[in-house]
Design a protein around this motif. Structure first.
Motif, PDB file in Angstrom:
ATOM      1  N   LYS A   1       0.693  -1.122  -0.028  1.00  0.00           N
ATOM      2  CA  LYS A   1       0.160  -0.120   0.052  1.00  0.00           C
ATOM      3  C   LYS A   1       0.857   1.340  -0.038  1.00  0.00           C
ATOM      4  O   LYS A   1       0.572   2.058  -0.620  1.00  0.00           O
ATOM      5  CB  LYS A   1      -0.941  -0.079   1.150  1.00  0.00           C
ATOM      6  CG  LYS A   1      -1.966   1.072   1.309  1.00  0.00           C
ATOM      7  CD  LYS A   1      -2.995   0.914   2.456  1.00  0.00           C
ATOM      8  CE  LYS A   1      -3.784   1.926   2.539  1.00  0.00           C
ATOM      9  NZ  LYS A   1      -4.883   1.867   3.700  1.00  0.00           N
TER      10      LYS A   1
ATOM     11  N   GLY B   1     -10.201  -2.569 -11.444  1.00  0.00           N
ATOM     12  CA  GLY B   1     -10.475  -2.353 -10.001  1.00  0.00           C
ATOM     13  C   GLY B   1     -10.627  -3.718  -9.308  1.00  0.00           C
ATOM     14  O   GLY B   1     -10.902  -4.561 -10.168  1.00  0.00           O
TER      15      GLY B   1
ATOM     16  N   GLN C   1     -10.368  -5.466   1.123  1.00  0.00           N
ATOM     17  CA  GLN C   1      -9.616  -4.189   0.278  1.00  0.00           C
ATOM     18  C   GLN C   1     -10.085  -3.874  -1.030  1.00  0.00           C
ATOM     19  O   GLN C   1     -10.885  -5.047  -1.599  1.00  0.00           O
ATOM     20  CB  GLN C   1      -8.109  -4.608   0.209  1.00  0.00           C
ATOM     21  CG  GLN C   1      -7.274  -4.848   1.334  1.00  0.00           C
ATOM     22  CD  GLN C   1      -5.733  -4.873   0.875  1.00  0.00           C
ATOM     23  OE1 GLN C   1      -5.529  -5.017  -0.259  1.00  0.00           O
ATOM     24  NE2 GLN C   1      -4.792  -4.934   1.717  1.00  0.00           N
ATOM     25  N   GLU C   2     -10.221  -2.735  -1.090  1.00  0.00           N
ATOM     26  CA  GLU C   2     -11.030  -2.404  -2.477  1.00  0.00           C
ATOM     27  C   GLU C   2     -10.325  -1.225  -3.065  1.00  0.00           C
ATOM     28  O   GLU C   2      -9.559  -0.511  -2.587  1.00  0.00           O
ATOM     29  CB  GLU C   2     -12.450  -1.729  -2.062  1.00  0.00           C
ATOM     30  CG  GLU C   2     -13.443  -1.481  -3.176  1.00  0.00           C
ATOM     31  CD  GLU C   2     -14.817  -1.277  -2.970  1.00  0.00           C
ATOM     32  OE1 GLU C   2     -15.339  -0.479  -3.767  1.00  0.00           O
ATOM     33  OE2 GLU C   2     -15.280  -1.811  -1.727  1.00  0.00           O
ATOM     34  N   ASN C   3     -10.305  -1.178  -4.601  1.00  0.00           N
ATOM     35  CA  ASN C   3      -9.391  -0.490  -5.215  1.00  0.00           C
ATOM     36  C   ASN C   3     -10.419  -0.125  -6.640  1.00  0.00           C
ATOM     37  O   ASN C   3     -10.997  -1.248  -7.376  1.00  0.00           O
ATOM     38  CB  ASN C   3      -7.926  -1.022  -5.694  1.00  0.00           C
ATOM     39  CG  ASN C   3      -7.398  -0.090  -6.658  1.00  0.00           C
ATOM     40  OD1 ASN C   3      -7.932   0.292  -7.821  1.00  0.00           O
ATOM     41  ND2 ASN C   3      -6.168   0.356  -6.129  1.00  0.00           N
TER      42      ASN C   3
ATOM     43  N   THR D   1      -4.972   4.591  -7.998  1.00  0.00           N
ATOM     44  CA  THR D   1      -3.850   4.309  -6.981  1.00  0.00           C
ATOM     45  C   THR D   1      -4.484   4.063  -5.728  1.00  0.00           C
ATOM     46  O   THR D   1      -3.313   3.615  -4.821  1.00  0.00           O
ATOM     47  CB  THR D   1      -2.790   5.507  -7.180  1.00  0.00           C
ATOM     48  OG1 THR D   1      -3.371   6.661  -6.647  1.00  0.00           O
ATOM     49  CG2 THR D   1      -2.351   5.536  -8.562  1.00  0.00           C
ATOM     50  N   LEU D   2      -5.487   4.534  -5.186  1.00  0.00           N
ATOM     51  CA  LEU D   2      -5.970   4.305  -3.847  1.00  0.00           C
ATOM     52  C   LEU D   2      -6.458   2.983  -3.739  1.00  0.00           C
ATOM     53  O   LEU D   2      -7.439   2.526  -4.445  1.00  0.00           O
ATOM     54  CB  LEU D   2      -6.989   5.317  -3.572  1.00  0.00           C
ATOM     55  CG  LEU D   2      -7.611   5.477  -2.067  1.00  0.00           C
ATOM     56  CD1 LEU D   2      -6.434   5.511  -1.008  1.00  0.00           C
ATOM     57  CD2 LEU D   2      -8.685   6.465  -1.902  1.00  0.00           C
ATOM     58  N   THR D   3      -6.018   2.248  -2.562  1.00  0.00           N
ATOM     59  CA  THR D   3      -6.624   0.885  -2.112  1.00  0.00           C
ATOM     60  C   THR D   3      -7.105   1.366  -0.725  1.00  0.00           C
ATOM     61  O   THR D   3      -6.150   1.697   0.078  1.00  0.00           O
ATOM     62  CB  THR D   3      -5.708  -0.026  -2.363  1.00  0.00           C
ATOM     63  OG1 THR D   3      -5.274  -0.360  -3.490  1.00  0.00           O
ATOM     64  CG2 THR D   3      -6.156  -1.309  -1.684  1.00  0.00           C
ATOM     65  N   THR D   4      -8.427   1.030  -0.323  1.00  0.00           N
ATOM     66  CA  THR D   4      -8.825   1.154   0.935  1.00  0.00           C
ATOM     67  C   THR D   4      -8.763  -0.318   1.664  1.00  0.00           C
ATOM     68  O   THR D   4      -8.941  -1.153   1.308  1.00  0.00           O
ATOM     69  CB  THR D   4     -10.181   1.848   1.056  1.00  0.00           C
ATOM     70  OG1 THR D   4     -11.259   0.951   0.162  1.00  0.00           O
ATOM     71  CG2 THR D   4     -10.251   3.197   0.357  1.00  0.00           C
TER      72      THR D   4
END
Length: 328
Positions: free
Chosen positions: A157, A267, A286-288, A292-295
């Motif tokens: 990350k 995604g 995890q989610e994308n 570029t952002l992965t929560t």
């Protein structure tokens, strides 16, 4: 095996929990139950040589430095020692480090030491041991540092970030054979998990069969702030509603179960099981969205049966009921 085949880590040591094997003693104040209360992964073996007993458990907390001012989180480290004699016996020990680890594959008597690589459920381990030779009891066995799954996820990350839950784990032994050492490390698993059902420790695909979109429903939108949104989900409906929960694109990805997001094939939505005991599960989700952002979030839940009325008739359904939610 030549020394250049051993993986090295050269970052400056900021925090490592180093345990002296010459001072093995019982510490009744700290037990394995205390490790179960920590958020980090703490490995324990389910197999030990005959006569080995738990001798010592230690927990310390890494001090925050100026560069960590943004961290509002405890940073625990742990260590464990097992032995067949607290004074002069053989030992197996585990130590942990959070950041800036040095090289564990160093022995003072290098001329009498030998190196090898072994395969384990945690991945390859590089060993140095003495005296030379595959047979017989060893005066000392040391592994390289091993990254846990939290460390891998945090580094993926943000490679330059400071790990919060991720840890390195080092394993050592004295007075046992290489074969005994192999059996011990093959049995390592997180202290909170059943060794028979610990996919995170064994590198196995999760036996939990839930569409990743279920956890998407629990998380709030990125533009919003309050989670969990949904705290109970009818799993029977999820399994039957193939249009809403299309299983064709759900694939295993190592220890993860993954599917693309509805918005973008680039995604993903994915989860992995961290712990499972009976009907209780703890997963990382995890989610994308394709950028570029992965929560990421840690979700704990139970799978239970409950009675409701549908169209005026009583029915029993299987539900996922959220019991804990933490955003990473």
């Amino acid at each position: 095996m030549s020394r250049n085949r051993i993986k090295r880590t050269s970052r400056f040591v900021l925090c490592a929990f180093v345990l002296s094997l010459s001072a093995v003693r019982a510490t009744p104040e700290v037990t394995l139950d205390d490790l179960r209360k920590l958020e980090i992964i703490c490995f324990v073996p389910s197999h030990l040589p005959e006569g080995f007993r738990l001798q010592r458990v230690d927990i310390t907390f890494d001090e925050l430095h100026e560069e960590f001012d943004d961290i509002k989180h405890q940073l625990p480290l742990y260590s464990i020692v097992y032995s067949n004699d607290p004074q002069r016996g053989a030992t197996f020990s585990i130590e942990s480090a959070r950041e800036g680890i040095g090289d564990r594959n160093i022995m003072p008597d290098e001329e009498n030491a030998e190196e090898t690589e072994i395969k384990t459920p945690l991945g390859p381990m590089y060993l140095i041991y003495r005296p030379k030779g595959k047979e017989g009891r060893k005066i000392e066995i040391l592994t390289n540092w091993v990254e846990d799954e939290n460390m891998k996820a945090e580094k993926a990350k943000d490679p330059q970030g400071h790990p919060i839950l991720g840890r390195f784990h080092g394993f050592s032994a004295a007075g046992i054979t290489l074969a005994e050492f192999q059996k011990i490390v093959d049995s390592l698993h997180p202290v909170n998990s059943n060794p028979e059902t610990a996919p995170a420790a064994a590198g196995k695909t999760s036996a939990l069969k839930i569409h990743p979109k279920v956890f998407n429903m629990i998380d709030c939108w990125i533009s919003d702030s309050e989670s969990p949104v949904v705290t109970e989900i009818n799993l029977d409906a999820v399994e039957k509603n193939g249009n809403q929960f299309n299983t064709d694109d759900v694939k295993p990805d190592g220890e993860w179960t993954r599917s693309p997001t509805p918005e973008s094939k680039e995604g993903f939505m994915r989860y992995r099981v961290l712990e499972s005991k009976g009907n209780h599960y703890k997963v990382e989700y995890q989610e994308n969205g394709g950028g570029t952002l992965t929560t990421a979030s840690i979700i704990e839940f139970e799978i239970e049966k409950r009675n409701i009325r549908r169209d005026g008739k009583p029915v029993t359904i299987r539900v996922l009921r959220v019991s804990s939610y933490n955003q990473k």
